[in-house]
Design a protein around this motif. Structure first.
Motif, short mmCIF file in Angstrom:
data_model
loop_
_atom_site.label_atom_id
_atom_site.label_comp_id
_atom_site.label_asym_id
_atom_site.label_seq_id
_atom_site.Cartn_x
_atom_site.Cartn_y
_atom_site.Cartn_z
N THR A 136 -4.73 6.68 -0.15
CA THR A 136 -3.85 5.54 0.14
C THR A 136 -4.69 4.28 0.16
O THR A 136 -5.51 4.09 1.07
N PRO A 137 -4.57 3.40 -0.84
CA PRO A 137 -5.33 2.15 -0.87
C PRO A 137 -4.98 1.28 0.33
O PRO A 137 -3.89 1.42 0.93
N SER A 138 -5.85 0.37 0.70
CA SER A 138 -5.59 -0.50 1.85
C SER A 138 -4.54 -1.56 1.56
O SER A 138 -4.02 -2.21 2.47
N SER A 139 -4.25 -1.77 0.27
CA SER A 139 -3.19 -2.72 -0.10
C SER A 139 -2.65 -2.32 -1.46
O SER A 139 -3.09 -1.33 -2.06
N GLY A 140 -1.72 -3.08 -1.97
CA GLY A 140 -1.14 -2.78 -3.26
C GLY A 140 -1.88 -3.41 -4.42
O GLY A 140 -1.40 -3.36 -5.57
N ALA A 149 0.84 -1.20 0.00
CA ALA A 149 0.00 0.00 0.00
C ALA A 149 0.87 1.24 0.00
O ALA A 149 1.85 1.34 0.76
N ASP A 206 -7.98 -2.57 -4.89
CA ASP A 206 -7.98 -1.57 -3.81
C ASP A 206 -7.59 -0.20 -4.34
O ASP A 206 -8.11 0.83 -3.88
N ALA A 207 -6.67 -0.16 -5.30
CA ALA A 207 -6.28 1.12 -5.89
C ALA A 207 -7.45 1.76 -6.64
O ALA A 207 -7.73 2.95 -6.50
#
Length: 465
Positions: free
Chosen positions: A142-146, A126, A150-151
């Protein structure tokens, strides 16, 4: 012999006397209930009268509305517009006037669009993403993960004027599914252009953030742009006008122009008075009055029907027959519609009264008057409509209108009748209970007498033996 119980009490059918007491009581109650029946009939007639008055009032209110619109000094200022190109459409609204303008369509509006390189994830972990608008405004999420999902979700929730969509982009050599993220501005026009960076706003400002759409394999698919038209092209007065959308609302007053494709040849947009719409204003006034007259006529007519069985003729009057209020309203409306204006008859603009007192609309006469004397036609129509509107408002005003007042009065009558009917219901219920009690007592007395008679007969028989 039998007895019958009911929810209202005990109804006895000649248990001792042999009389059909239920039938006797019903017959007596039928006579007792005649006043209530008359009240119910009167209530039915009153409600029918109220309904007719309300319908009449509604029709007169419609006439008042149309008359108010027609009475405006610009009621005939209705315009239509044409375009010399199928790629340009035009509509008119309030404020339009006769005129024309020529222009060349240079471009149509487009929404800024870009796609990333093909990838399986957004990032290894993330990390912040910053969207920069054409005005320099920065929005960081800021997404919760990469992950790509999520993005995409974080960007769509950011409210930065950009939407993100994950699009399939084949598979990698190792069989991993690849995707591209397409970014699209939520509005068209140059002001909708944007850039997407990996990093914070501070990183963007410092110049250390990575431009996502500048990466290898990424691209700006469509540059956000405004629509543009050039007026008086090829002359010293040439002027280019732009719009963030494909619609231009200020080329001419009250005229909206929408472009769908560029042109090389000049496009001419022309605005002229719409004679058909203007005619509809005048004919609509006549139609509204005729609707009132037609309803009044049908509800004041006396009809006769002959019974097919015995040949008896039954005559029935309309619900408004003999009503002075609605008759006076019709006389006033008819009089004002046909009243001359400055010594000139409304028939000069097509509003014609027939020998039967009805009105017709002469379209040819109206069009002739409109083309030869548009100002005089407008003045005549406005004056006639103002007179009719005043009479219609006097009759149908929701507070002081003559028909409205009549409706209110009749509703009070109906309310009083309902109260009397309810009172009679209580009275008749009590009367039925009294009759049932009386006949029950009669049967009881007869039963006692019958028992005494039997006892005496037994005693006499004993004495005789």
């Amino acid at each position: 012999m039998s007895s019958v119980s009911s929810a209202n009490g005990l109804a006895i059918d000649g248990l001792v006397s042999g009389l059909k007491t239920t039938d006797l009581i019903n017959s007596l109650m039928s006579v007792e209930g005649v006043p209530q029946t008359l009240l119910k009939n009167k209530l039915t007639d009153t409600n029918a009268f109220i309904s007719s008055l309300q319908t009449m009032n509604s029709l007169v209110q419609t006439l008042a509305t149309k008359a108010t619109d027609a009475a405006k000094a610009t009621s005939l200022d209705v315009f239509g517009a044409t375009s010399s190109s199928t790629g340009v459409t035009v509509t008119t609204s309030t404020g339009a006037s006769v005129g024309s303008v020529g222009f060349i369509v240079g471009s149509t509006a487009a929404a800024h669009t870009g796609v990333t390189a093909a990838k399986s994830t957004w990032a290894d972990a993330a990390g912040p993403i910053t969207i920069v608008g054409a005005d320099g405004k920065q929005t960081t999420v800021t997404p919760s993960s990469g992950s790509l999902d999520d993005a995409v979700s974080a960007i769509n929730k950011a409210g930065a004027g950009v939407s993100a969509t994950k699009v399939a982009a084949g598979t990698a050599a190792d069989g991993t599914k690849l995707y591209r993220v397409q970014f699209t501005a939520t509005k068209t026009g140059a002001d909708g252009a944007f850039e997407v960076y990996r990093g914070t706003g501070a990183d963007v400002t410092a110049g250390t953030a990575s431009n996502v759409l500048g990466e290898t394999g990424a691209a700006v698919v469509t540059q956000g742009r405004d629509a543009s038209v050039t007026l008086w092209a090829g002359t010293a007065a040439a002027q280019t006008v732009t719009s963030a959308t494909n619609t231009f609302s200020d080329l001419l007053p009250g005229v909206s122009v929408t472009v769908t494709q560029p042109t090389t040849d000049p496009v001419t947009v022309s605005v002229s008075q719409d004679a058909t719409k203007a005619q509809a204003v005048a004919s609509g006034l006549v139609d509204a009055l005729n609707a009132v007259a037609s309803y009044f006529s049908s509800n004041t007519a006396v009809t006769s029907t002959v019974s097919p069985t015995n040949g008896t003729t039954t005559t029935k009057a309309g619900t408004l027959t003999g009503d002075a209020t609605t008759r006076d309203v019709m006389q006033r409306l008819t009089s004002t519609m046909s009243q001359p204006v400055n010594g000139k008859s409304p028939s000069s603009i097509g509003i014609v009264i027939t020998k039967d007192g009805d009105f017709t609309f002469d379209a040819d006469a109206f069009q002739k008057a409109l083309s030869t004397d548009p100002q005089g036609t407008q003045a005549m129509l406005s004056a006639v409509a103002a007179n009719v509107g005043a009479a219609a408002s006097t009759a149908s005003d929701k507070y002081t209108g003559s028909i409205t007042t009549s409706i209110t009065g009749q509703q009070s009558v109906a309310k009083d009748l309902t109260t009397q009917i309810d009172s009679w219901t209580d009275r008749l219920t009590a009367r039925r209970a009294t009759l049932q009690a009386q006949y029950s007592a009669l049967e009881t007395s007869l039963s006692k007498l019958q028992s005494q008679s039997s006892w005496l007969a037994g005693q006499l028989a004993t004495q005789s033996s």
